[in-house]
Design a protein around this motif. Structure first.
Motif, PDB file in Angstrom:
ATOM      1  N   ASP A  54     117.574  22.470  21.265  1.00 18.15           N
ATOM      2  CA  ASP A  54     117.961  23.813  20.871  1.00 18.15           C
ATOM      3  C   ASP A  54     119.131  24.270  21.736  1.00 18.15           C
ATOM      4  O   ASP A  54     119.332  23.756  22.840  1.00 18.15           O
ATOM      5  CB  ASP A  54     116.762  24.752  21.062  1.00 18.15           C
ATOM      6  CG  ASP A  54     116.990  26.113  20.447  1.00 18.15           C
ATOM      7  OD1 ASP A  54     117.960  26.266  19.681  1.00 18.15           O
ATOM      8  OD2 ASP A  54     116.199  27.034  20.752  1.00 18.15           O
ATOM      9  N   GLY A  70     111.023  25.381  15.734  1.00 17.10           N
ATOM     10  CA  GLY A  70     111.528  25.523  14.376  1.00 17.10           C
ATOM     11  C   GLY A  70     112.749  24.658  14.110  1.00 17.10           C
ATOM     12  O   GLY A  70     113.576  24.429  14.989  1.00 17.10           O
ATOM     13  N   GLU A  71     112.845  24.159  12.889  1.00 15.40           N
ATOM     14  CA  GLU A  71     113.957  23.333  12.418  1.00 15.40           C
ATOM     15  C   GLU A  71     114.091  22.037  13.215  1.00 15.40           C
ATOM     16  O   GLU A  71     115.171  21.444  13.278  1.00 15.40           O
ATOM     17  CB  GLU A  71     115.266  24.133  12.460  1.00 15.40           C
ATOM     18  CG  GLU A  71     115.238  25.381  11.566  1.00 15.40           C
ATOM     19  CD  GLU A  71     116.537  26.159  11.632  1.00 15.40           C
ATOM     20  OE1 GLU A  71     117.434  25.743  12.397  1.00 15.40           O
ATOM     21  OE2 GLU A  71     116.651  27.169  10.929  1.00 15.40           O
ATOM     22  N   THR A 123     112.595  14.561  11.661  1.00 12.64           N
ATOM     23  CA  THR A 123     112.269  15.306  10.443  1.00 12.64           C
ATOM     24  C   THR A 123     110.801  15.122  10.071  1.00 12.64           C
ATOM     25  O   THR A 123     110.110  16.088   9.704  1.00 12.64           O
ATOM     26  CB  THR A 123     113.161  14.843   9.278  1.00 12.64           C
ATOM     27  OG1 THR A 123     114.531  15.083   9.618  1.00 12.64           O
ATOM     28  CG2 THR A 123     112.812  15.580   7.998  1.00 12.64           C
ATOM     29  N   GLN A 166     108.686  17.153  12.491  1.00 17.80           N
ATOM     30  CA  GLN A 166     108.785  18.567  12.164  1.00 17.80           C
ATOM     31  C   GLN A 166     107.944  18.906  10.933  1.00 17.80           C
ATOM     32  O   GLN A 166     107.275  19.942  10.892  1.00 17.80           O
ATOM     33  CB  GLN A 166     110.256  18.935  11.926  1.00 17.80           C
ATOM     34  CG  GLN A 166     110.503  20.290  11.283  1.00 17.80           C
ATOM     35  CD  GLN A 166     110.116  21.449  12.197  1.00 17.80           C
ATOM     36  OE1 GLN A 166     109.776  21.250  13.358  1.00 17.80           O
ATOM     37  NE2 GLN A 166     110.159  22.652  11.639  1.00 17.80           N
ATOM     38  N   SER A 174     105.081  25.080  10.222  1.00 21.55           N
ATOM     39  CA  SER A 174     106.495  25.410  10.457  1.00 21.55           C
ATOM     40  C   SER A 174     106.701  26.381  11.615  1.00 21.55           C
ATOM     41  O   SER A 174     107.732  26.328  12.291  1.00 21.55           O
ATOM     42  CB  SER A 174     107.106  25.992   9.174  1.00 21.55           C
ATOM     43  OG  SER A 174     106.398  27.166   8.780  1.00 21.55           O
TER      44      SER A 174
END
Length: 320
Positions: free
Chosen positions: A109, A127-128, A186, A189, A194
């Motif tokens: 991040d 997140g993300e 991915t 995640q 989420s």
């Protein structure tokens, strides 16, 4: 007493414990330099900036501490963890291997990692699919993984510290999640809810010694280890022998150490009725010799000619 036992006794009593000969001699240098300047000075005049293995080492340091704090050899290289997945001793590592990244993949991040307050050495995925360093004793849910033909991530909906989560994953799966490329990131995640922040297996062990020593000894003053301003990456010591972190560009006195480079070689020949081909006998002889030579300490072995004659042993010793 048989001859073999006597041989072992002579070897044992002939050794002077290496602990009587300190590995390092410490020198307080009352000159104000930056940490890197002090490092160069110590390497030119002595061996290096001081490394300490124990409280005994600290207590052997005699210094007036004209400056309230003095540099020593511990430092934390931010280039190893701040902007890349490097391969230095204080770079980020994966729990599953204990090794630094082989792919260099990262998904930090913005503004992370930042080692906030000198406490954040474990990593969550947020997140993300972005990574964030946090204090390891915080409680979060976490991702484990199995690794057969392909990594399989498992979300554990229990809150634990990083080390407790690590133990759980190692007991029930392979380890905390290891992520080495975008596809795996991915998938990790997508495995967790989420809006959850979850532990993954990334961690770092900050601080390394200037001379490359592996000493794990630390004597931090918790109130003085804080990475204030995000730029305190060099170790200082005060007159009470406790440590703090400081901006490496500050001018301070410093502590060097000197390691003796003198080497001593012992050669000896002996004859004995003991069966020296016996693995048990051989192992015990080597154990005694290793005791004398451990950690490259200077040692002395003395055999009296009278005793040798009486016991029918012949020893020839030469030092060089």
């Amino acid at each position: 007493m048989d001859r073999y036992t006597t041989l072992m006794t002579l070897l044992s009593f002939g050794c002077i414990s290496g602990s009587q000969f300190p590995l390092r001699q410490y020198h307080y240098v009352n000159m104000a330099l930056s940490w890197s300047e002090a490092q160069l000075y110590c390497r030119e005049k002595y061996t290096d900036l001081a490394t300490f293995d124990s409280l005994d080492d600290l207590n052997r340091l005699k210094a007036d501490f004209s400056y309230s704090w003095a540099w020593f050899g511990l430092h934390d290289d931010p280039a190893a963890w701040e902007t890349s997945m490097g391969n230095k001793s204080n770079s980020w590592r994966w729990s599953a291997t204990g090794q630094t990244s082989t792919t260099g993949y990262q998904s930090w991040d913005r503004a992370n990692p930042d080692y906030l307050d000198a406490k954040e050495t474990c990593v969550t995925i947020i997140g993300e699919g972005l990574w964030n360093d946090l204090t390891c004793n915080a409680s979060h849910t976490f991702l484990c993984f199995n690794d057969q033909n392909k990594k399989n991530y498992i979300f554990i909906n229990q809150t634990m510290s990083w080390s407790s989560a690590q133990q759980y994953c190692r007991k029930n799966y392979k380890d905390l999640a290891m992520i080495e490329n975008q596809e795996e990131n991915t998938e990790a995640q997508n495995t967790k809810p989420s809006n959850y922040k979850v532990w993954i297996g990334l961690y770092q062990e900050p601080w390394t010694w200037s001379d490359g020593s592996k000493s794990s000894f630390r004597n931090w003053d918790p109130s003085s280890l804080n990475n204030y301003g995000g730029n305190q990456h060099c170790g200082t010591e005060n007159s009470e022998n406790v440590w703090g972190d400081e901006d490496c560009s500050v001018k301070r006195a410093f502590i060097c150490h000197q390691v003796s480079k003198r080497k001593t070689t012992l050669r000896m020949k002996f004859s004995s009725d003991a069966d020296l081909t016996d693995p048990k006998v051989n192992a015990q002889i080597l154990q005694q010799v290793d005791f004398c030579d451990s950690f490259n300490h200077f040692f002395i072995v003395y055999f009296g000619v009278t005793f040798i004659s009486v016991l029918l042993f012949k020893f020839s010793l030469s030092f060089k």
